[in-house]
Design a protein around this motif. Structure first.
Motif, PDB file in Angstrom:
ATOM      1  N   HIS A  35      10.599   4.163  -4.325  1.00 35.18           N
ATOM      2  CA  HIS A  35       9.265   4.271  -3.328  1.00 35.18           C
ATOM      3  C   HIS A  35       9.463   4.157  -1.899  1.00 35.18           C
ATOM      4  CE1 HIS A  35       6.669   2.743  -6.399  1.00 35.18           C
ATOM      5  NE2 HIS A  35       7.532   2.128  -7.180  1.00 35.18           N
ATOM      6  N   GLU A  36      10.695   4.434  -1.665  1.00 37.91           N
ATOM      7  CA  GLU A  36      11.131   4.424   0.213  1.00 37.91           C
ATOM      8  C   GLU A  36      10.078   3.655   0.782  1.00 37.91           C
ATOM      9  OE1 GLU A  36      10.991   8.483   1.781  1.00 37.91           O
ATOM     10  OE2 GLU A  36      11.900   9.192   0.134  1.00 37.91           O
ATOM     11  N   ALA A  37      10.378   2.162   0.208  1.00 37.42           N
ATOM     12  CA  ALA A  37       9.595   1.142   0.773  1.00 37.42           C
ATOM     13  C   ALA A  37      10.105   0.554   2.248  1.00 37.42           C
ATOM     14  CB  ALA A  37       9.081   0.092   0.032  1.00 37.42           C
ATOM     15  N   SER A  38       9.076   0.256   2.985  1.00 37.32           N
ATOM     16  CA  SER A  38       9.564  -0.478   4.333  1.00 37.32           C
ATOM     17  C   SER A  38       8.502  -1.747   4.749  1.00 37.32           C
ATOM     18  CB  SER A  38       9.817   0.180   5.453  1.00 37.32           C
ATOM     19  OG  SER A  38       8.564   1.073   5.742  1.00 37.32           O
ATOM     20  N   GLU A  39       8.663  -2.392   5.623  1.00 33.98           N
ATOM     21  CA  GLU A  39       7.753  -3.304   6.038  1.00 33.98           C
ATOM     22  C   GLU A  39       6.847  -2.905   7.083  1.00 33.98           C
ATOM     23  OE1 GLU A  39       9.076  -7.589   4.791  1.00 33.98           O
ATOM     24  OE2 GLU A  39      10.090  -7.032   6.598  1.00 33.98           O
ATOM     25  N   ARG A  40       5.813  -3.344   7.265  1.00 35.56           N
ATOM     26  CA  ARG A  40       4.783  -3.096   8.461  1.00 35.56           C
ATOM     27  C   ARG A  40       3.765  -4.142   8.290  1.00 35.56           C
ATOM     28  NH1 ARG A  40       1.613   2.357   8.620  1.00 35.56           N
ATOM     29  NH2 ARG A  40       3.512   3.153   8.958  1.00 35.56           N
ATOM     30  N   GLU A  41       3.029  -4.355   9.580  1.00 37.90           N
ATOM     31  CA  GLU A  41       1.948  -5.072   9.741  1.00 37.90           C
ATOM     32  C   GLU A  41       0.637  -4.630   8.901  1.00 37.90           C
ATOM     33  OE1 GLU A  41       0.149  -7.974  13.213  1.00 37.90           O
ATOM     34  OE2 GLU A  41       0.253  -5.892  13.541  1.00 37.90           O
TER      35      GLU A  41
ATOM     36  N   ALA B  57       5.960   3.637   0.724  1.00 38.10           N
ATOM     37  CA  ALA B  57       5.129   2.563   0.410  1.00 38.10           C
ATOM     38  C   ALA B  57       5.523   1.336   1.623  1.00 38.10           C
ATOM     39  CB  ALA B  57       5.617   1.964  -0.822  1.00 38.10           C
ATOM     40  N   TYR B  58       4.414   0.753   1.774  1.00 32.40           N
ATOM     41  CA  TYR B  58       4.619  -0.247   2.926  1.00 32.40           C
ATOM     42  C   TYR B  58       4.119  -1.879   2.215  1.00 32.40           C
ATOM     43  CZ  TYR B  58       4.641   3.759   5.748  1.00 32.40           C
ATOM     44  OH  TYR B  58       4.736   4.949   6.478  1.00 32.40           O
ATOM     45  N   LEU B  59       5.107  -2.585   2.528  1.00 30.68           N
ATOM     46  CA  LEU B  59       4.812  -4.050   2.116  1.00 30.68           C
ATOM     47  C   LEU B  59       4.324  -4.838   3.532  1.00 30.68           C
ATOM     48  CD1 LEU B  59       7.660  -4.966  -0.377  1.00 30.68           C
ATOM     49  CD2 LEU B  59       5.575  -3.812  -0.805  1.00 30.68           C
ATOM     50  N   GLU B  60       3.612  -5.762   3.226  1.00 33.29           N
ATOM     51  CA  GLU B  60       3.203  -6.748   4.247  1.00 33.29           C
ATOM     52  C   GLU B  60       4.363  -7.251   4.980  1.00 33.29           C
ATOM     53  OE1 GLU B  60      -0.432  -9.913   5.812  1.00 33.29           O
ATOM     54  OE2 GLU B  60       0.087  -9.441   3.575  1.00 33.29           O
ATOM     55  N   GLU B  61       4.691  -7.284   6.400  1.00 34.31           N
ATOM     56  CA  GLU B  61       5.690  -7.654   6.830  1.00 34.31           C
ATOM     57  C   GLU B  61       5.749  -9.066   6.791  1.00 34.31           C
ATOM     58  OE1 GLU B  61       7.793  -6.877  11.389  1.00 34.31           O
ATOM     59  OE2 GLU B  61       5.509  -6.711  11.076  1.00 34.31           O
TER      60      GLU B  61
ATOM     61  N   ILE C 159       0.862  -1.125  -0.136  1.00 36.73           N
ATOM     62  CA  ILE C 159      -0.009  -0.063  -0.044  1.00 36.73           C
ATOM     63  C   ILE C 159       1.050   1.220   0.039  1.00 36.73           C
ATOM     64  CG2 ILE C 159      -1.671  -1.124   1.346  1.00 36.73           C
ATOM     65  CD1 ILE C 159      -1.170   0.954   3.664  1.00 36.73           C
ATOM     66  N   THR C 160       0.344   2.195  -0.633  1.00 38.06           N
ATOM     67  CA  THR C 160       0.829   3.548  -0.148  1.00 38.06           C
ATOM     68  C   THR C 160      -0.349   4.574   0.120  1.00 38.06           C
ATOM     69  OG1 THR C 160       2.038   5.589  -0.857  1.00 38.06           O
ATOM     70  CG2 THR C 160       1.112   4.082  -2.508  1.00 38.06           C
ATOM     71  N   LEU C 161      -0.328   5.435   0.802  1.00 38.46           N
ATOM     72  CA  LEU C 161      -1.508   6.628   0.961  1.00 38.46           C
ATOM     73  C   LEU C 161      -0.932   7.805   0.459  1.00 38.46           C
ATOM     74  CD1 LEU C 161      -2.520   5.870   4.715  1.00 38.46           C
ATOM     75  CD2 LEU C 161      -2.993   4.776   2.679  1.00 38.46           C
ATOM     76  N   GLY C 162       0.155   7.784  -0.665  1.00 39.62           N
ATOM     77  CA  GLY C 162       0.626   8.884  -1.210  1.00 39.62           C
ATOM     78  C   GLY C 162       1.920   9.063  -0.817  1.00 39.62           C
TER      79      GLY C 162
END
Length: 609
Positions: free
Chosen positions: A573-579, A553-557, A547-550
């Motif tokens: 994308h500056e992506a990281s993991e989160r629940e 970005a977050y990938l499912e942990e 997901i990203t809210l704008g």
């Protein structure tokens, strides 16, 4: 085949609910038309991810976020009830067993199909008449911290779920209104076992412990959460539901129950709110024109504003449809890096438009006078041209101009959105619904109301007004479309969705999810997985999330290989993991009937014959 017998042992009660107390009609035999039988369902393991098998049924199906709620809907359908009848029973049980997510103190959107037309029922909460655009500003004119605003009387909107369900039942109900409350009343009186998710939610919660009724009911004297498996009775809720069963929604919106709600909101010890008895009594559930959008071989029908769900989902899918095909969009049971890049970029563009344009249509005009302007093919093609090989990065996407005239609104900055539950049902006559229901954050405003009964327990009040923009104006002084105004309904992300075949008009699927603003991503990806990639409902719901809210970005942990995260970051994308705890429910039509899926991240199941 009785699908419950596969999963749930039963215990039979000699007496369910007093028909005299509920005012239920008696048959010649002296029995009521619908006899609820409480199942003995043990809580699941405390795992945060439990594989689900998927469920095939032939004649009808119901999917909800808790087995007890699903079972209540199943029994209503088994007794000849309609999809709306079943949804009422499901919602009342969810108020009891999943109080952190939805209930009679909140709001809901319901999409309904009766075999010929689709209707949209709006039970969204409203701001009190005394609310102002400075509702969530402190003495210096700065926004309050989110939880400071949420866990207070300020955040409570006038609830709409019960009145909305009553309106839908007047048109589509088959069983008497009062009978549909029997499951929740029985379970409230007899007790139910605290599930792993409810226990975990209570353990993580701090503000509910500060509410006198909430602390006494859901925690021990040592302020520890009730343990998993604890049998919890809720006599206050049983009495409240009995009154609503007898008198209809007016029992909630007027009289002692309404007076108790108003007293608790206005008398909040921290930040009192402004809901009045007049606000409660005059709440109106609305029927709105659904938005139905052609996409590939399907017609996807979703909720119009004040929901941003359908418009944003279909912008994402519409933009991606304008891009060249991807040879392998899914690999190793997960979306490919190339597909994720496009999905996240399309999401950024769609969320930019969402943040500027979408709000309560009774207060805000659609771009160009028509919300469908945001889904115009030429407009989406122009938006798709903005997607390149690299990400625009956090905050790099700007709103477009879907109408002929530039709209004088400022962009709403991202702020937290939480909570919610989803119900999908198809009855034996083919009537279908998708209903997403909420009190917003977990445990809402953290105010438990006992309806003036003086008994233990009750129901939780929503914190839905925090879905408004805390700031009424942008940096340039231009108003924000989703600012607080008296009587206004806050923008929502809820996305109850019904899908049809464009050629035959046959129902294809019912689906939706909780998850705050991420509801949009969860539902969009499920649509792609089921309808474009050919996965069944359960396989689609099992896929990992992104997901990203704008912004970032977050990938499912724990669900993607490290190289996927690295590749997305190399693309900017500056992506990281989160629940990312979705709660998707989906039912799809098959050649033999229906196939349902329930999100492995929550406790939901599907049942049917």
């Amino acid at each position: 085949m009785d699908m419950r017998s596969v999963f749930f042992p039963r215990r039979w009660l000699a007496c369910v609910v007093s028909s005299c107390a509920l005012g239920l009609p008696l048959l010649a035999s002296g029995e009521t038309a619908f006899q609820y039988e409480a199942p003995a369902i043990a809580p699941e393991s405390a795992s945060g991810y439990s594989e689900k098998p998927g469920w095939a049924t032939e004649r009808f199906a119901v999917a909800a976020a808790n087995p007890l709620a699903t079972d209540a809907g199943y029994q209503v359908l088994k007794a000849g009830g309609s999809a709306v009848d079943a949804a009422i029973a499901v919602q009342m049980v969810l108020t009891l067993v999943e109080p952190q997510s939805s209930g009679i103190g909140g709001g809901a959107f319901l999409m309904h199909y009766d075999g010929s037309e689709v209707k949209a029922y709006d039970g969204r909460e409203t701001a009190p008449r005394a609310a102002s655009e400075s509702l969530f500003l402190n003495g210096e004119g700065e926004p309050l911290e989110f939880m400071e605003a949420a866990a207070s009387g300020l955040s409570v909107g006038v609830p709409g779920t019960v009145r909305m369900l009553e309106k839908a039942h007047e048109r589509y109900g088959k069983l008497p209104w009062a009978e549909l409350f029997a499951p929740a009343i029985t379970l409230a009186e007899e007790g139910f076992e605290v599930s792993p998710r409810l226990h975990t939610s209570l353990a993580a919660e701090e503000r509910l412990r500060d509410d006198p009724l909430g602390s006494a009911f859901y925690y021990t004297e040592e302020r520890e959460p009730l343990p998993q498996g604890h049998r919890l009775q809720n006599p206050a809720l049983a009495e409240i539901l009995r009154k609503i069963a007898e008198e209809g929604s007016k029992a909630l919106h007027t009289g002692p129950i309404a007076e108790d709600l108003v007293s608790r909101v206005q008398g909040h010890s921290g930040r009192p709110g402004a809901i009045s008895l007049e606000d409660m009594a005059t709440y109106v559930a609305k029927e709105r024109e659904p938005l139905c959008t052609d996409w590939q071989a399907y017609r996807v029908c979703g909720f119009p504003p004040p929901s941003s769900g359908h418009l944003t989902i279909m912008q994402i899918l519409g933009v991606m449809e304008q891009l060249p095909d991807i040879e392998e969009p899914i690999e190793e049971d997960r979306p490919s890096t190339e597909w994720l890049h496009r999905f996240l970029e399309a999401s950024r563009l769609a969320f930019a438009d969402r943040g500027k344009f979408i709000a309560d249509p009774d207060f805000v005009n659609a771009p160009g006078g028509d919300w469908n302007s945001m889904l115009d093919a030429e407009y989406l093609a122009k938006r798709a041209e903005l997607i390149g090989e690299r990400s625009v990065g956090p905050d790099g996407a700007e709103a477009g101009n879907p109408g002929e005239v530039e709209m004088a609104w400022s962009m709403q900055l991202p702020q937290p959105e939480y909570g919610t539950s989803h119900i999908s049902i198809i009855d034996e006559e083919g009537n279908a619904l998708a209903m997403t229901t909420t009190i917003e954050a977990a445990f809402g405003s953290r105010i438990l109301a006992d309806g003036g009964t003086g008994l233990a327990g009750g129901y939780l009040l929503n914190n839905e007004l925090t879905d408004f923009s805390f700031r009424p104006l942008g940096a340039d002084g231009t108003p924000i479309a989703n600012r607080v105004e008296p009587g206004k309904r806050p923008r929502s992300s809820m996305s109850p969705t019904l899908v049809f075949d464009r050629e035959t008009d046959e129902l294809v699927a019912s689906l939706g999810s909780p998850g705050g603003a991420a509801i949009i991503h969860y539902t969009a990806k499920a649509l792609v997985a089921m309808l474009e990639w050919g996965l069944d409902a359960q396989e689609a719901l099992d896929l990992p999330h992104a997901i990203t809210l704008g912004g970032p970005a977050y990938l499912e942990e724990g669900r993607f290989p490290a190289e996927v995260l690295e590749a997305l970051n190399e693309l900017g994308h500056e992506a990281s993991e989160r629940e990312l705890v979705s709660g998707l429910q989906a039912i799809q039509r098959t050649e033999d009937g229906y196939f349902g899926g329930a999100d492995p991240r929550r406790e939901g199941v599907v049942m049917g014959d």
